[in-house]
Write a protein that holds these residues in place. Sequence first.
Motif, PDB file in Angstrom:
ATOM      1  N   ASP A   1       0.865  -1.175   0.000  1.00 32.49           N
ATOM      2  CA  ASP A   1       0.000   0.000   0.000  1.00 32.49           C
ATOM      3  C   ASP A   1       0.904   1.228   0.000  1.00 32.49           C
ATOM      4  O   ASP A   1       2.095   1.139   0.317  1.00 32.49           O
ATOM      5  CB  ASP A   1      -0.914   0.010   1.224  1.00 32.49           C
ATOM      6  N   ALA A   2       0.330   2.353  -0.338  1.00 36.63           N
ATOM      7  CA  ALA A   2       1.044   3.635  -0.275  1.00 36.63           C
ATOM      8  C   ALA A   2       2.389   3.575  -0.990  1.00 36.63           C
ATOM      9  O   ALA A   2       3.388   4.141  -0.526  1.00 36.63           O
ATOM     10  CB  ALA A   2       1.223   4.057   1.186  1.00 36.63           C
ATOM     11  N   GLY A   3       2.443   2.864  -2.132  1.00 40.76           N
ATOM     12  CA  GLY A   3       3.664   2.806  -2.917  1.00 40.76           C
ATOM     13  C   GLY A   3       4.768   1.974  -2.300  1.00 40.76           C
ATOM     14  O   GLY A   3       5.946   2.204  -2.593  1.00 40.76           O
ATOM     15  N   ALA A   4       4.406   1.009  -1.445  1.00 36.87           N
ATOM     16  CA  ALA A   4       5.433   0.202  -0.783  1.00 36.87           C
ATOM     17  C   ALA A   4       4.952  -1.242  -0.649  1.00 36.87           C
ATOM     18  O   ALA A   4       3.747  -1.513  -0.613  1.00 36.87           O
ATOM     19  CB  ALA A   4       5.768   0.775   0.589  1.00 36.87           C
ATOM     20  N   ASP A   5       5.901  -2.138  -0.584  1.00 36.75           N
ATOM     21  CA  ASP A   5       5.638  -3.551  -0.281  1.00 36.75           C
ATOM     22  C   ASP A   5       6.363  -3.882   1.017  1.00 36.75           C
ATOM     23  O   ASP A   5       7.453  -3.360   1.278  1.00 36.75           O
ATOM     24  CB  ASP A   5       6.165  -4.461  -1.400  1.00 36.75           C
ATOM     25  N   TRP A   6       5.781  -4.782   1.816  1.00 35.55           N
ATOM     26  CA  TRP A   6       6.422  -5.091   3.087  1.00 35.55           C
ATOM     27  C   TRP A   6       6.129  -6.519   3.529  1.00 35.55           C
ATOM     28  O   TRP A   6       5.205  -7.166   3.041  1.00 35.55           O
ATOM     29  CB  TRP A   6       5.987  -4.120   4.178  1.00 35.55           C
ATOM     30  N   VAL A   7       6.947  -6.962   4.484  1.00 38.31           N
ATOM     31  CA  VAL A   7       6.748  -8.251   5.146  1.00 38.31           C
ATOM     32  C   VAL A   7       6.940  -8.028   6.643  1.00 38.31           C
ATOM     33  O   VAL A   7       8.028  -7.670   7.087  1.00 38.31           O
ATOM     34  CB  VAL A   7       7.747  -9.322   4.656  1.00 38.31           C
ATOM     35  N   TRP A   8       5.858  -8.203   7.387  1.00 41.07           N
ATOM     36  CA  TRP A   8       5.933  -8.171   8.848  1.00 41.07           C
ATOM     37  C   TRP A   8       6.236  -9.586   9.350  1.00 41.07           C
ATOM     38  O   TRP A   8       5.716 -10.572   8.825  1.00 41.07           O
ATOM     39  CB  TRP A   8       4.601  -7.740   9.457  1.00 41.07           C
TER      40      TRP A   8
ATOM     41  N   GLY B   1       7.252 -12.844  27.544  1.00 41.11           N
ATOM     42  CA  GLY B   1       7.944 -13.521  26.450  1.00 41.11           C
ATOM     43  C   GLY B   1       9.038 -12.656  25.862  1.00 41.11           C
ATOM     44  O   GLY B   1       9.037 -11.428  26.007  1.00 41.11           O
ATOM     45  N   ASN B   2       9.991 -13.301  25.216  1.00 39.91           N
ATOM     46  CA  ASN B   2      11.047 -12.598  24.478  1.00 39.91           C
ATOM     47  C   ASN B   2      10.640 -12.582  23.005  1.00 39.91           C
ATOM     48  O   ASN B   2      10.657 -13.627  22.346  1.00 39.91           O
ATOM     49  CB  ASN B   2      12.386 -13.310  24.658  1.00 39.91           C
ATOM     50  N   ALA B   3      10.256 -11.427  22.522  1.00 40.07           N
ATOM     51  CA  ALA B   3       9.701 -11.314  21.173  1.00 40.07           C
ATOM     52  C   ALA B   3      10.600 -10.475  20.280  1.00 40.07           C
ATOM     53  O   ALA B   3      11.253  -9.528  20.738  1.00 40.07           O
ATOM     54  CB  ALA B   3       8.302 -10.702  21.224  1.00 40.07           C
ATOM     55  N   THR B   4      10.604 -10.834  19.004  1.00 38.74           N
ATOM     56  CA  THR B   4      11.320 -10.058  17.990  1.00 38.74           C
ATOM     57  C   THR B   4      10.338  -9.706  16.890  1.00 38.74           C
ATOM     58  O   THR B   4       9.716 -10.588  16.291  1.00 38.74           O
ATOM     59  CB  THR B   4      12.493 -10.854  17.398  1.00 38.74           C
ATOM     60  N   LEU B   5      10.189  -8.416  16.628  1.00 36.66           N
ATOM     61  CA  LEU B   5       9.308  -7.914  15.577  1.00 36.66           C
ATOM     62  C   LEU B   5      10.167  -7.295  14.493  1.00 36.66           C
ATOM     63  O   LEU B   5      10.987  -6.413  14.767  1.00 36.66           O
ATOM     64  CB  LEU B   5       8.340  -6.877  16.145  1.00 36.66           C
ATOM     65  N   SER B   6       9.984  -7.742  13.260  1.00 34.43           N
ATOM     66  CA  SER B   6      10.795  -7.195  12.170  1.00 34.43           C
ATOM     67  C   SER B   6       9.907  -6.799  11.000  1.00 34.43           C
ATOM     68  O   SER B   6       8.821  -7.362  10.801  1.00 34.43           O
ATOM     69  CB  SER B   6      11.838  -8.217  11.709  1.00 34.43           C
ATOM     70  N   LEU B   7      10.371  -5.829  10.248  1.00 35.93           N
ATOM     71  CA  LEU B   7       9.663  -5.333   9.070  1.00 35.93           C
ATOM     72  C   LEU B   7      10.669  -5.154   7.944  1.00 35.93           C
ATOM     73  O   LEU B   7      11.652  -4.422   8.086  1.00 35.93           O
ATOM     74  CB  LEU B   7       8.977  -3.997   9.373  1.00 35.93           C
ATOM     75  N   LYS B   8      10.403  -5.825   6.836  1.00 29.90           N
ATOM     76  CA  LYS B   8      11.186  -5.638   5.618  1.00 29.90           C
ATOM     77  C   LYS B   8      10.340  -4.798   4.673  1.00 29.90           C
ATOM     78  O   LYS B   8       9.244  -5.213   4.282  1.00 29.90           O
ATOM     79  CB  LYS B   8      11.535  -6.981   4.985  1.00 29.90           C
ATOM     80  N   LEU B   9      10.850  -3.636   4.320  1.00 32.09           N
ATOM     81  CA  LEU B   9      10.076  -2.667   3.544  1.00 32.09           C
ATOM     82  C   LEU B   9      10.833  -2.293   2.282  1.00 32.09           C
ATOM     83  O   LEU B   9      12.035  -2.026   2.321  1.00 32.09           O
ATOM     84  CB  LEU B   9       9.827  -1.416   4.396  1.00 32.09           C
ATOM     85  N   SER B  10      10.116  -2.287   1.164  1.00 32.76           N
ATOM     86  CA  SER B  10      10.719  -1.831  -0.088  1.00 32.76           C
ATOM     87  C   SER B  10       9.780  -0.821  -0.731  1.00 32.76           C
ATOM     88  O   SER B  10       8.572  -1.057  -0.849  1.00 32.76           O
ATOM     89  CB  SER B  10      10.969  -3.005  -1.042  1.00 32.76           C
ATOM     90  N   ARG B  11      10.355   0.300  -1.123  1.00 37.47           N
ATOM     91  CA  ARG B  11       9.579   1.359  -1.775  1.00 37.47           C
ATOM     92  C   ARG B  11      10.186   1.664  -3.138  1.00 37.47           C
ATOM     93  O   ARG B  11      11.387   1.511  -3.337  1.00 37.47           O
ATOM     94  CB  ARG B  11       9.583   2.626  -0.927  1.00 37.47           C
ATOM     95  N   ALA B  12       9.330   2.098  -4.074  1.00 35.50           N
ATOM     96  CA  ALA B  12       9.807   2.468  -5.406  1.00 35.50           C
ATOM     97  C   ALA B  12      10.832   3.582  -5.265  1.00 35.50           C
ATOM     98  O   ALA B  12      10.614   4.569  -4.558  1.00 35.50           O
ATOM     99  CB  ALA B  12       8.645   2.929  -6.269  1.00 35.50           C
ATOM    100  N   ALA B  13      11.977   3.382  -5.912  1.00 38.62           N
ATOM    101  CA  ALA B  13      13.032   4.399  -5.833  1.00 38.62           C
ATOM    102  C   ALA B  13      12.550   5.701  -6.421  1.00 38.62           C
ATOM    103  O   ALA B  13      12.005   5.744  -7.511  1.00 38.62           O
ATOM    104  CB  ALA B  13      14.273   3.908  -6.579  1.00 38.62           C
ATOM    105  N   GLU B  14      12.724   6.735  -5.674  1.00 39.15           N
ATOM    106  CA  GLU B  14      12.271   8.038  -6.131  1.00 39.15           C
ATOM    107  C   GLU B  14      13.446   8.801  -6.708  1.00 39.15           C
ATOM    108  O   GLU B  14      14.497   8.925  -6.086  1.00 39.15           O
ATOM    109  CB  GLU B  14      11.667   8.817  -4.970  1.00 39.15           C
TER     110      GLU B  14
END
Length: 292
Positions: free
Chosen positions: A11-18, A56-69
């Motif tokens: 969305d909003a010109g970006a792709d991501w993986v939570w 708990g010991n939690a790790t939250l990560s986000l891989k985000l890619s946006r169109a190069a401007e």
Amino acid sequence: MTGFAERRGSDAGADWVWEIRAVNGKGLDLRTRLPDGIDGLEQGARAAVSARMARGNATLSLKLSRAAEAGAIRVNAAGLSAALDAVSQVGAEAARRGVELPAPSATDILTLRGVLETGAVAEDTGPLLAALLADLDVLLADFAAMRAAEGRALAVVIDGQIARIAQLADEARTAAEARRPQMEQALRDNLARVLAGAAEADPARVAQELALLAVKADVTEELDRLAAHVAAARRLLAEKGAVGRKFDFLMQEFMREANTLCSKSGNAELTRIGLDLKTVIDQMREQVQNVE
């Protein structure tokens, strides 16, 4: 409690993986791996996770890619004015000294430092932040569902262990009652030996010491407390919400009673039951570490 969930979105010109994963922990320890440049993402993500996790010991990560401007190229008016003034000044001084210079081209002037500016256009990351946090809520719902399923399976295991502790406590009560004649005979024998070896011993003092020995060997209080702990454990298992810390404390109380039972047993059968109790309690303590 352990758990894992992954979610892809765009969305909003970006792709991501939570992605979120968690393992056992006494408290909540959240580590994040989030991209920079999105105001409010870190705070929003932490608040969302904290609202759904208490332990708990939690790790939250986000891989985000946006169109190069493409970087915008602009003429800096002040820089251009200063460059033209400098070119004019150089030309005038050269003419005064009789030096002929070729006229500079526009390209020559544009290469002068400070004339051109390049850089990305300022971006409003608000829409992207909203989309990311909305998708994070879905991810956390999936994560909670997985942990809930694991919790239901874990509850069955712990319930069985509680039932085994209750059974062993009943067996201990029966064994303690069965050893009563043996204990009474041992006390009578001790009394006879004391009286035979100390004719001038104070009978009241001797009776007091023997009564104290009888009290020290009595395991009724330990068995009563074990029964109370079993009832408390069953109530905790039926509660909604975070009960892991309460279970941790209760396991300490279980083990304390089992240790005391073993130390006061004075009987092979009661000692065997006490050791079995300690084994089950230790196994249950390991499982309780998975409870939020």
